[in-house]
Enzyme design. Structure first.
Site, PDB file in Angstrom:
ATOM      1  N   LYS A   1       0.726  -3.646 -70.630  1.00 21.52           N
ATOM      2  CA  LYS A   1       1.638  -2.550 -70.248  1.00 21.52           C
ATOM      3  C   LYS A   1       2.761  -3.052 -69.345  1.00 21.52           C
ATOM      4  CE  LYS A   1      -1.373  -0.112 -67.949  1.00 21.52           C
ATOM      5  NZ  LYS A   1      -2.660  -0.776 -68.083  1.00 21.52           N
TER       6      LYS A   1
ATOM      7  N   ARG B   1      -3.218   8.140 -64.946  1.00 21.75           N
ATOM      8  CA  ARG B   1      -4.459   7.464 -65.321  1.00 21.75           C
ATOM      9  C   ARG B   1      -5.606   8.444 -65.439  1.00 21.75           C
ATOM     10  NH1 ARG B   1      -3.247   2.157 -63.421  1.00 21.75           N
ATOM     11  NH2 ARG B   1      -4.812   0.608 -63.943  1.00 21.75           N
TER      12      ARG B   1
ATOM     13  N   ARG C   1     -13.231  -1.740 -64.196  1.00 14.38           N
ATOM     14  CA  ARG C   1     -11.911  -1.149 -64.489  1.00 14.38           C
ATOM     15  C   ARG C   1     -11.838  -0.697 -65.939  1.00 14.38           C
ATOM     16  NH1 ARG C   1      -8.197  -5.790 -62.914  1.00 14.38           N
ATOM     17  NH2 ARG C   1      -6.536  -4.426 -63.594  1.00 14.38           N
TER      18      ARG C   1
HETATM   19  P1  ADP Z   1      -4.044  -2.737 -64.653  1.00 13.57           P
HETATM   20  O1  ADP Z   1      -3.145  -1.972 -65.536  1.00 13.57           O
HETATM   21  O2  ADP Z   1      -4.066  -4.164 -64.967  1.00 13.57           O
HETATM   22  O3  ADP Z   1      -5.389  -2.112 -64.491  1.00 13.57           O
HETATM   23  P2  ADP Z   1      -2.607  -1.822 -62.304  1.00 13.57           P
HETATM   24  O4  ADP Z   1      -1.766  -2.785 -61.577  1.00 13.57           O
HETATM   25  O5  ADP Z   1      -1.966  -0.750 -63.082  1.00 13.57           O
HETATM   26  O6  ADP Z   1      -3.545  -2.724 -63.180  1.00 13.57           O
HETATM   27  O7  ADP Z   1      -3.630  -1.102 -61.285  1.00 13.57           O
HETATM   28  C1  ADP Z   1      -4.434  -1.820 -60.399  1.00 13.57           C
HETATM   29  C2  ADP Z   1      -5.297  -0.881 -59.588  1.00 13.57           C
HETATM   30  O8  ADP Z   1      -4.483  -0.001 -58.812  1.00 13.57           O
HETATM   31  C3  ADP Z   1      -6.191   0.050 -60.400  1.00 13.57           C
HETATM   32  O9  ADP Z   1      -7.395  -0.567 -60.779  1.00 13.57           O
HETATM   33  C4  ADP Z   1      -6.404   1.193 -59.398  1.00 13.57           C
HETATM   34  O10 ADP Z   1      -7.326   0.823 -58.396  1.00 13.57           O
HETATM   35  C5  ADP Z   1      -5.044   1.298 -58.734  1.00 13.57           C
HETATM   36  N1  ADP Z   1      -4.155   2.255 -59.439  1.00 13.57           N
HETATM   37  C6  ADP Z   1      -2.971   1.947 -60.042  1.00 13.57           C
HETATM   38  N2  ADP Z   1      -2.431   3.043 -60.604  1.00 13.57           N
HETATM   39  C7  ADP Z   1      -3.293   4.063 -60.369  1.00 13.57           C
HETATM   40  C8  ADP Z   1      -3.336   5.438 -60.731  1.00 13.57           C
HETATM   41  N3  ADP Z   1      -2.352   5.996 -61.449  1.00 13.57           N
HETATM   42  N4  ADP Z   1      -4.398   6.180 -60.326  1.00 13.57           N
HETATM   43  C9  ADP Z   1      -5.378   5.654 -59.593  1.00 13.57           C
HETATM   44  N5  ADP Z   1      -5.432   4.357 -59.247  1.00 13.57           N
HETATM   45  C10 ADP Z   1      -4.401   3.557 -59.624  1.00 13.57           C
END
Ligand code: ADP
Length: 221
Positions: free
Chosen positions: A19, A94, A177
């Site tokens: 993404k 999410r 995750r």
């Molecule tokens: P990836 O897409 O590789 O899982 P991200 O960088 O998008 O990684 O997110 C890393 C972490 O940040 C998630 O595992 C969560 O803990 C937190 N996070 C990011 N975006 C959200 C969201 N929209 N809602 C809740 N937690 C989030």
């Protein structure tokens, strides 16, 4: 410039599906900003802000941050001037409550999403991919030791900072995750399909192949 055309996009996909990489590319293609909640949250941790302190443990253990925190971040960010013609949301929403909150935020401004793109990758491929991921602690850019190598050694192409592995990219944490993704985020596909917004592409091993599939899927935007 045609100011009537908007690109309000959401990217969905399991952690490591690509993404962020596609968001970085689309942000250039459509001249709209990338909003990555993960990048914003990691920057808050790095800077030691109150929010950073609150979310550090959750993130490092692969748990989701509370909806209200990420909704507040995104609400403020999309109200900024540079989001007038759109944005590429990467990592948000999410959960269903986050998606509903986003709909309300956009509705209040008389706008709406243009499309939601889901990048599909099998769980077993995700686990292999994550071990090679590297990120820049300073600007948040993401790389991969095989699929998206930095131009200069282990340094960020944008700012020259040394690249590191993310704490939450360890295999045990990745499994958690992935579970959070299947339970809480994958249902968003039905949510957006019901609104006629969902487009799906298969994430490929080669970055160029995924990019081509994404461009094809979004060509009617
Ligand atoms: P990836 O897409 O590789 O899982 P991200 O960088 O998008 O990684 O997110 C890393 C972490 O940040 C998630 O595992 C969560 O803990 C937190 N996070 C990011 N975006 C959200 C969201 N929209 N809602 C809740 N937690 C989030």
């Amino acid at each position: 410039m045609n100011t009537n055309k908007t690109y309000r996009l959401v990217l969905l996909g399991a952690p490591g599906a690509g993404k962020g990489t596609q968001a970085e590319r689309l942000t250039e293609k459509y001249s709209v900003p990338q909003i990555s909640t993960g990048v914003i949250l990691r920057a808050a941790i790095e800077a030691g802000t109150d929010l950073g302190k609150k979310v550090k443990e959750l993130i490092e253990n692969g748990k989701l941050v509370p909806d209200e925190d990420v909704v507040a971040i995104v609400g403020q960010r999309i109200a900024e001037k540079d989001c007038e013609n759109g944005f590429i949301l990467d990592g948000f929403p999410r959960t269903i409550p986050q998606a509903e909150a986003l709909d309300r935020l956009l509705d209040e401004n008389g706008t709406a999403l243009d499309a939601v793109l889901s990048i599909e990758v099998k769980d077993e491929d995700i686990v292999t991919r994550m071990s090679g991921r590297r990120v820049c602690k300073k600007c948040g850019a993401s790389y991969h030791v095989v699929y998206k190598r930095p131009k200069n050694g282990n340094l960020c192409d944008n700012c020259g900072t040394e690249l590191v592995s993310r704490e939450d990219d360890k295999v045990e944490v990745v499994m958690g995750r992935l579970e959070a993704y299947h339970k809480q985020t994958a249902p968003l596909k039905d949510y957006y399909a019901a609104k006629g917004l969902l487009v799906t592409v298969q994430g490929r091993e080669e970055l160029a192949d995924t990019s081509a599939a994404v461009d094809e899927a979004l060509k009617n935007l």
